[in-house]
Design a protein around this motif. Sequence first.
Motif, short mmCIF file in Angstrom:
data_model
loop_
_atom_site.label_atom_id
_atom_site.label_comp_id
_atom_site.label_asym_id
_atom_site.label_seq_id
_atom_site.Cartn_x
_atom_site.Cartn_y
_atom_site.Cartn_z
N THR A 177 0.81 -1.23 0.00
CA THR A 177 0.00 0.00 0.00
C THR A 177 0.84 1.27 0.00
O THR A 177 0.39 2.31 -0.47
CB THR A 177 -0.93 0.04 1.22
OG1 THR A 177 -0.13 -0.04 2.41
CG2 THR A 177 -1.91 -1.12 1.20
N ARG A 178 2.06 1.22 0.53
CA ARG A 178 2.91 2.40 0.69
C ARG A 178 4.36 1.97 0.79
O ARG A 178 4.64 0.82 1.06
CB ARG A 178 2.62 3.09 2.04
CG ARG A 178 1.30 3.72 2.20
CD ARG A 178 1.39 5.20 1.93
NE ARG A 178 0.09 5.83 2.10
CZ ARG A 178 -0.48 6.57 1.14
NH1 ARG A 178 0.12 6.77 0.00
NH2 ARG A 178 -1.65 7.14 1.36
N ARG A 179 5.30 2.93 0.69
CA ARG A 179 6.66 2.69 1.15
C ARG A 179 6.69 3.00 2.66
O ARG A 179 5.74 2.66 3.35
CB ARG A 179 7.64 3.52 0.34
CG ARG A 179 7.63 3.06 -1.13
CD ARG A 179 8.81 3.55 -1.91
NE ARG A 179 8.66 3.14 -3.31
CZ ARG A 179 9.67 3.03 -4.16
NH1 ARG A 179 10.90 3.31 -3.76
NH2 ARG A 179 9.46 2.66 -5.41
N ARG A 180 7.73 3.68 3.16
CA ARG A 180 7.83 3.82 4.62
C ARG A 180 7.92 5.26 5.14
O ARG A 180 8.58 5.50 6.15
CB ARG A 180 9.05 3.04 5.14
CG ARG A 180 8.85 1.55 5.20
CD ARG A 180 9.89 0.90 6.11
NE ARG A 180 11.25 1.18 5.68
CZ ARG A 180 12.14 1.89 6.37
NH1 ARG A 180 11.82 2.40 7.55
NH2 ARG A 180 13.36 2.10 5.89
N PRO A 181 7.32 6.23 4.48
CA PRO A 181 7.37 7.58 5.06
C PRO A 181 6.48 7.64 6.30
O PRO A 181 5.49 6.90 6.38
CB PRO A 181 6.80 8.46 3.96
CG PRO A 181 5.84 7.55 3.25
CD PRO A 181 6.48 6.18 3.28
N ARG A 182 6.82 8.49 7.25
CA ARG A 182 5.96 8.64 8.43
C ARG A 182 4.73 9.49 8.12
O ARG A 182 3.78 9.49 8.87
CB ARG A 182 6.75 9.27 9.59
CG ARG A 182 7.69 8.28 10.26
CD ARG A 182 8.47 8.90 11.38
NE ARG A 182 7.78 8.95 12.66
CZ ARG A 182 7.58 7.90 13.45
NH1 ARG A 182 8.00 6.71 13.10
NH2 ARG A 182 6.98 8.05 14.60
N LYS A 183 4.80 10.22 7.05
CA LYS A 183 3.69 11.10 6.68
C LYS A 183 3.59 11.07 5.16
O LYS A 183 4.61 11.04 4.49
CB LYS A 183 4.01 12.51 7.16
CG LYS A 183 2.96 13.55 6.90
CD LYS A 183 3.29 14.84 7.64
CE LYS A 183 3.56 15.95 6.67
NZ LYS A 183 3.86 17.23 7.37
N THR A 184 2.39 11.08 4.62
CA THR A 184 2.26 11.07 3.16
C THR A 184 0.90 11.58 2.75
O THR A 184 -0.07 11.47 3.50
CB THR A 184 2.46 9.64 2.59
OG1 THR A 184 2.23 9.67 1.18
CG2 THR A 184 1.49 8.65 3.20
N SER A 185 0.83 12.18 1.57
CA SER A 185 -0.48 12.46 0.98
C SER A 185 -0.44 12.05 -0.48
O SER A 185 -0.96 12.73 -1.34
CB SER A 185 -0.88 13.93 1.17
OG SER A 185 -0.07 14.79 0.43
N ALA A 186 0.17 10.91 -0.73
CA ALA A 186 0.38 10.42 -2.09
C ALA A 186 -0.61 9.32 -2.44
O ALA A 186 -0.41 8.17 -2.09
CB ALA A 186 1.81 9.92 -2.25
N GLY A 187 -1.67 9.68 -3.12
CA GLY A 187 -2.63 8.67 -3.61
C GLY A 187 -3.61 8.22 -2.53
O GLY A 187 -3.56 8.68 -1.39
N TYR A 188 -4.49 7.31 -2.93
CA TYR A 188 -5.53 6.84 -2.00
C TYR A 188 -4.91 6.17 -0.78
O TYR A 188 -3.88 5.49 -0.88
CB TYR A 188 -6.44 5.82 -2.68
CG TYR A 188 -7.25 6.36 -3.84
CD1 TYR A 188 -7.24 7.70 -4.18
CD2 TYR A 188 -8.04 5.51 -4.61
CE1 TYR A 188 -7.99 8.18 -5.24
CE2 TYR A 188 -8.79 5.97 -5.67
CZ TYR A 188 -8.76 7.31 -5.99
OH TYR A 188 -9.50 7.77 -7.04
N ASN A 189 -5.57 6.33 0.34
CA ASN A 189 -5.12 5.73 1.59
C ASN A 189 -5.57 4.27 1.65
O ASN A 189 -6.48 3.91 2.40
CB ASN A 189 -5.69 6.54 2.76
CG ASN A 189 -5.08 6.14 4.08
OD1 ASN A 189 -4.45 5.09 4.20
ND2 ASN A 189 -5.27 6.97 5.08
N LEU A 190 -4.92 3.44 0.83
CA LEU A 190 -5.29 2.02 0.79
C LEU A 190 -5.02 1.35 2.14
O LEU A 190 -5.75 0.45 2.55
CB LEU A 190 -4.49 1.29 -0.30
CG LEU A 190 -4.73 1.75 -1.74
CD1 LEU A 190 -3.81 0.98 -2.68
CD2 LEU A 190 -6.19 1.55 -2.13
#
Lengths: 468, 468
Positions: A177-190
């Motif tokens: 669903t994501r890589r490992r950032p502590r914060k993100t607003s990249a794409g849907y929150n799968l």
Amino acid sequence: MLQGANEILAALGDDAVTFDEDVIEHHGRSDWSTSNTTVRPVAVVYPRDTEDVATIAKTCSKFNIPIVPFGAGSSVEGNFSSPHSGICVDFTHMDAVIAFRPEDMDVTVQPGVNWVDLNNKIAESGLFLPLDPSPTAQIGGMVATNCSGTNAMRYGTMKDWVVNLTVVLADGQVIKTRRRPRKTSAGYNLTSLFVGAEGTLGMVTEVTLKLAPIPQDTSVAIVSFPSIKEAATAASSIIRSGIQLAALEMMDDLQMQVVNRHGSAAVRKRKWLEEPTLFLKFSGTTDAIKSDVKRVGQLVKAHNPRDFIFAKSESEKTDLWAARKEALFTMVNTRPEGTEIWSTDVAVPLSRLADIIDITKQDCSKLGLFASIVGHVGDANFHTAMFYDPKNAEQKAAVSKVVHVMMDRALEMEGTVSGEHAIGIGKKDSLVDELGLETIDLMRTLKMSVDPKWLMNPGKVFDLPRKK
Amino acid sequence: MLQGANEILAALGDDAVTFDEDVIEHHGRSDWSTSNTTVRPVAVVYPRDTEDVATIAKTCSKFNIPIVPFGAGSSVEGNFSSPHSGICVDFTHMDAVIAFRPEDMDVTVQPGVNWVDLNNKIAESGLFLPLDPSPTAQIGGMVATNCSGTNAMRYGTMKDWVVNLTVVLADGQVIKTRRRPRKTSAGYNLTSLFVGAEGTLGMVTEVTLKLAPIPQDTSVAIVSFPSIKEAATAASSIIRSGIQLAALEMMDDLQMQVVNRHGSAAVRKRKWLEEPTLFLKFSGTTDAIKSDVKRVGQLVKAHNPRDFIFAKSESEKTDLWAARKEALFTMVNTRPEGTEIWSTDVAVPLSRLADIIDITKQDCSKLGLFASIVGHVGDANFHTAMFYDPKNAEQKAAVSKVVHVMMDRALEMEGTVSGEHAIGIGKKDSLVDELGLETIDLMRTLKMSVDPKWLMNPGKVFDLPRKK
């Protein structure tokens, strides 16, 4: 279904599949669950990695076999039962800590890891996963139910600690669903879509979790009140004050009685007031705690507190909190013989907490059964635990009625029918009451788009789409 | 498209639709955006409530017209541009606070409410919405981009504060994602699916937000370092310590220079060291702050701090923080004539923050342009702001290269290409690099299931499904 199970056996090896009736029975029902079904899976399979899980999904998809993921088996709403039979996927052997990165304050684990084991393993780093569900719970089930526990007031629920998930979809496709950032607003929150989906959208095979620094210091205080309403009102005023507690819990008079009579040796060193009692956990720097304790002491004065006991030593702190931690287990261990537990929870907007706890306590008392209320009141969330004779249909119906009236009240107050146990089988109808068919239909549409054969943990959360 | 716009006009009234070219231009591009397109919407419509929005959606669905929601227009990745033309839905007139419930610590608003206005309006209650994006931002856009800002270190991002959403889907159906419990594990987390979806799954028409108690006390400290790497390393050590700061921000030497030369009168009372500087905001009880400040002072000693200035008065506190708050605006106001800004951000795992900031700073410096780094380092998230001559293709290409190299580096470090600006048009390709086509395909599948005609803000986040 057997053909599919045998194909999985051929692919994963003899050790990975069992048809043993006792094992299947253990995976099909639970004493803790109020929603057991009579149907059982045809086999239990034990994958070792994501690839195994993908093989299982592909095979089940090919033969149209329902797939039911199984973790610790501690959920209470029938979340892991198999109403449509199928294959039960037990994650016991997927219990590895894949990567622990103290410098990033995160950890990647397989779903079969127990959260207490994990916290013990990483304790020396000064970090911990600040969730606090049943001590038996595994990460996979914690993700599936969006669990929480006593620490949620300060640290939030499971969804707030999951950085990314590796998920096997119904057709065997693997996504992350994501890589490992502590914060993100990249794409849907799968990530947040799979957390709390109870395995109905896919099987989680790897989980990266944020970790929190273990607080410099913690302390515990308890305070009793003449009525449950005053206890809950005092709790509300503490929450509104903005004092940042680590936890704010409540136990009713009956629970305190049980603690006095059957608590562990450490707990019984003290004679507890058998009255509604708030348990407060403070955490932070030593100075901050002192100041917080003082403010809380002043705040509760308006609500007729009987006493305000603040732990003066490490051991006293542990003993005080132990009373809260062992409450439910003590009740289960000392329940009237032959009875089963109906454990359930709701959550409401803050201002309604005292009202719903007060009236629910009255309803429980009227039952004449061994029944108590214990609350994560810091989140306006509370549990009832009622013990009934499963062979006594009238008794069971009476308990069920108390539960349903409680859920209806929570909904009237704009609350939810499940604060932390999820929906499973037991609360499907109530979820429709809570959200309405249009919202449920949207959930169905989403599920149908990723699981068109409706094979992932079917019969949970909601049922097949209505025929149009 | 015009036919659809006229049908909306007939339904909503003359005031609700405009074809004015200037208005359309204003809704089609922005000086702040690096991803403007040449295409414009055919009309801008102004709904007043959920029903109006449903009418707009139904009409657009009937005529297959793209729908592009518009809030404050302060997003930077082309999030509100109209690459496929269509109808722009401006939420300006949906700016009502529907219900404020201090006793529940929540508020329900329409999407056109500005968050600063909201916080001013409710300040007397002692509660606030603890997000801190651009002061111009509106709640709707904040939901769409999962915004954050300087407070995210302590309070998290927008998704952590949304209790429920009312959403108009592509076909005009209205759903509500939740009731109002503060905690829930009932059904799919639709709320978090819509937060950050940039209006590609539906139009948000009402938002219930949790509120936090305004801290008893806050204070501010600043400390400078000889190099940006030392500043970032010091920041990491503070985060790892578990000291609960309200914010931990960084400004580079150039930003500090700008502050000295062009800051507001209050800010220029002080002569700032023109070196990489950490800005720390403390919040909590007065005692706790004192103890936290002391610990931070000790922690940074290992990293060659130049100075450690702690605000000794209310006004000094405000002045110190103002330097951080006005940084970007001061830069924009004093930029070389004719230049435009390229503002972007990434986030990485904590341990990689110092490395990526250090090397990105070097890349920026090599450009020979007015370019600086400012970071929400508490979240391992930072921004670059570079000013370039849009008529100079070579210069623009050089800036673009720095941005793309920075994003690639963030991905190599397992970070994200967007910490808080979302994807819009500008970062679509990078999102594929970040998550892979399989994960993007899952997002597409979900979108297709709720918006089969692909009408909701098309061309954002990701493109139409690949032909198979």
